[in-house]
Enzyme design. Structure first.
Site, PDB file in Angstrom:
ATOM      1  N   ARG A  46       0.849  -1.205   0.000  1.00  0.00           N
ATOM      2  CA  ARG A  46       0.000   0.000   0.000  1.00  0.00           C
ATOM      3  C   ARG A  46       0.880   1.249   0.000  1.00  0.00           C
ATOM      4  O   ARG A  46       0.610   2.219  -0.709  1.00  0.00           O
ATOM      5  CB  ARG A  46      -0.930  -0.005   1.237  1.00  0.00           C
ATOM      6  CG  ARG A  46      -1.957  -1.120   1.214  1.00  0.00           C
ATOM      7  CD  ARG A  46      -3.037  -0.905   2.263  1.00  0.00           C
ATOM      8  NE  ARG A  46      -2.592  -1.054   3.637  1.00  0.00           N
ATOM      9  CZ  ARG A  46      -2.554  -2.206   4.311  1.00  0.00           C
ATOM     10  NH1 ARG A  46      -2.971  -3.321   3.734  1.00  0.00           N
ATOM     11  NH2 ARG A  46      -2.141  -2.241   5.562  1.00  0.00           N
ATOM     12  N   LYS A 137     -12.864  14.518   4.516  1.00  0.00           N
ATOM     13  CA  LYS A 137     -13.952  14.004   3.674  1.00  0.00           C
ATOM     14  C   LYS A 137     -14.871  13.105   4.485  1.00  0.00           C
ATOM     15  O   LYS A 137     -14.411  12.326   5.323  1.00  0.00           O
ATOM     16  CB  LYS A 137     -13.362  13.211   2.518  1.00  0.00           C
ATOM     17  CG  LYS A 137     -14.427  12.564   1.623  1.00  0.00           C
ATOM     18  CD  LYS A 137     -13.842  11.552   0.673  1.00  0.00           C
ATOM     19  CE  LYS A 137     -14.318  10.162   1.020  1.00  0.00           C
ATOM     20  NZ  LYS A 137     -14.017   9.168  -0.024  1.00  0.00           N
ATOM     21  N   LYS A 220     -18.806  17.471  -2.829  1.00  0.00           N
ATOM     22  CA  LYS A 220     -18.367  16.361  -3.690  1.00  0.00           C
ATOM     23  C   LYS A 220     -19.590  15.502  -4.016  1.00  0.00           C
ATOM     24  O   LYS A 220     -19.905  14.552  -3.307  1.00  0.00           O
ATOM     25  CB  LYS A 220     -17.293  15.542  -2.970  1.00  0.00           C
ATOM     26  CG  LYS A 220     -16.854  14.287  -3.735  1.00  0.00           C
ATOM     27  CD  LYS A 220     -15.540  13.735  -3.212  1.00  0.00           C
ATOM     28  CE  LYS A 220     -15.204  12.417  -3.903  1.00  0.00           C
ATOM     29  NZ  LYS A 220     -13.845  11.962  -3.621  1.00  0.00           N
TER      30      LYS A 220
HETATM   31  P1  13P Z   1     -14.501   7.318  -6.921  1.00  0.00           P
HETATM   32  O1  13P Z   1     -14.055   8.466  -7.788  1.00  0.00           O
HETATM   33  O2  13P Z   1     -13.797   6.025  -7.192  1.00  0.00           O
HETATM   34  O3  13P Z   1     -15.999   7.205  -6.863  1.00  0.00           O
HETATM   35  O4  13P Z   1     -14.007   7.666  -5.439  1.00  0.00           O
HETATM   36  C1  13P Z   1     -14.176   8.930  -4.966  1.00  0.00           C
HETATM   37  C2  13P Z   1     -14.374   8.889  -3.504  1.00  0.00           C
HETATM   38  O5  13P Z   1     -13.647   9.517  -2.770  1.00  0.00           O
HETATM   39  C3  13P Z   1     -15.491   8.124  -2.983  1.00  0.00           C
HETATM   40  O6  13P Z   1     -15.720   8.462  -1.648  1.00  0.00           O
END
Ligand code: 13P
Length: 342
Positions: A46, A137, A220
């Site tokens: 990772r 996030k 987002k």
């Molecule tokens: P994806 O662009 O693969 O959907 O992932 C974005 C993300 O941070 C999901 O929480």
């Protein structure tokens, strides 16, 4: 809390021609990605994989404004002992951190989920700030099929997103608010549009009640798109128009930027959709950019496949996708540019 400082970070996260690299896969999620390329899900793998991304300095400098990390990664050191967070900062990007504890079954619901992780969040945010995180996030998910989502699900998740966002701002961290209407079902684009609009309306209402400063956050969302299993797939232009229409109805102009998730779209579709929105609407009140996980990483993961000798090829693949999405963020991407690289 310093609102001007939060607003400055939020603006930098959606700077022109740049977007966010979502590299915050939990240990369970990265397992799924590594399974596909036959790599063992070990800590050093990772680290090696993420290190190769963060050391792609030109891509990071030119097209990546920030990187969302997972708890393990924000504490991890590169092979030579440099903290991975320092590599990101040295490349001119902002480190961020995923702080939700995942979507868990919502009690007494029709197989819906509510995202958990509020307990102890203040203390975790204080620690993450010390480790270098300047944004965070939290992702909530909503399934637009079989009569879902319910108001209960939308309300519970919006409330949690708002409490999370307020806690972030209290601690000098810009919240990425991520309400994701899932796109892997058989629902049509109309269902996605209706649910996305409802979810966003409720989310901004709860952000208001929680005293969240809109200038100091980034949204987002999903794009408005037919489920991947739906028979009728919309054109690139239709996805772009429907997405912009819903966002205009729901997102106040004081929000500095919207950074989409890719959600399982192909690399090129995710780029084409973002580009179509920016090309047709150069005067939107917010920046429209990317915060992609899979659509930025699928190509480098495949090229790498766990082998040291493949690192340059993996970095080239990452550089290419970052560049394509950087162009899409200013409406200057063309399909021909993909072919030239291939
Ligand atoms: P994806 O662009 O693969 O959907 O992932 C974005 C993300 O941070 C999901 O929480």
């Amino acid at each position: 809390m310093n609102n001007a400082e939060l607003a400055k970070i939020a603006k930098a996260m959606v700077a022109k021609g740049k977007g966010i690299l979502a590299a915050d896969e939990s240990t369970g999620t990265i397992q799924k990605r590594f399974d596909k390329i036959g790599v063992e899900n070990a800590e050093n793998n990772r680290r090696d994989y993420r290190e190769l991304l963060f050391r792609t300095s030109d891509a990071m400098k030119n097209n990546i404004s920030g990187v969302i990390l997972y708890d393990e990664t924000i504490r991890q050191k590169a092979k030579d002992g440099t903290p991975l967070v320092r590599l990101i900062e040295q490349a001119g990007a902002i480190p961020g951190i995923k702080v939700d504890a995942g979507a868990k079954p919502l009690a007494a619901s029709n197989e819906e989920t509510v995202t958990e992780g509020l307990d102890g969040l203040r203390e975790r945010l204080i620690e993450y700030h010390k480790l270098g995180a300047r944004f965070a996030k939290w992702r909530a998910t909503y399934d637009p099929i079989n009569g879902r989502p319910s108001y209960n699900c939308i309300n519970a998740n919006a409330h949690a997103l708002a409490r999370y966002a307020a806690l972030c701002q209290e601690n000098g961290i810009v919240p990425i608010v991520e309400p994701e209407v899932l796109m892997d079902g058989d629902n049509d684009i109309e269902a996605c549009a209706a649910v996305t609009e409802w979810v966003l309306k409720e989310t901004f209402q709860q952000l208001y009640y929680a005293n969240v400063v809109l200038e100091g956050m980034v949204l987002k969302p999903n794009m408005v798109i037919a489920g991947l299993k739906c028979d009728r797939q919309a054109s690139v232009g239709e996805v772009a128009e429907r997405t912009v229409t819903v966002l205009r109805r729901c997102v106040p102009p004081s929000v500095p930027g919207i950074a989409f998730l890719s959600g399982g779209q192909s690399d090129e579709a995710a780029t084409a959709h973002l580009n179509a929105m920016n090309a047709a609407h150069p005067q939107l009140p917010w920046a429209l950019t990317f915060s992609y996980g899979r659509a930025l990483q699928a190509a480098p993961q495949k090229a790498w496949s766990g082998k040291m000798e493949n690192v340059p090829a993996a970095q080239a693949a990452f550089r290419h996708r970052a560049k394509m999405n950087g162009l899409a963020a200013v409406g200057q991407w063309k399909a021909d540019l993909e072919k030239m690289a291939a």
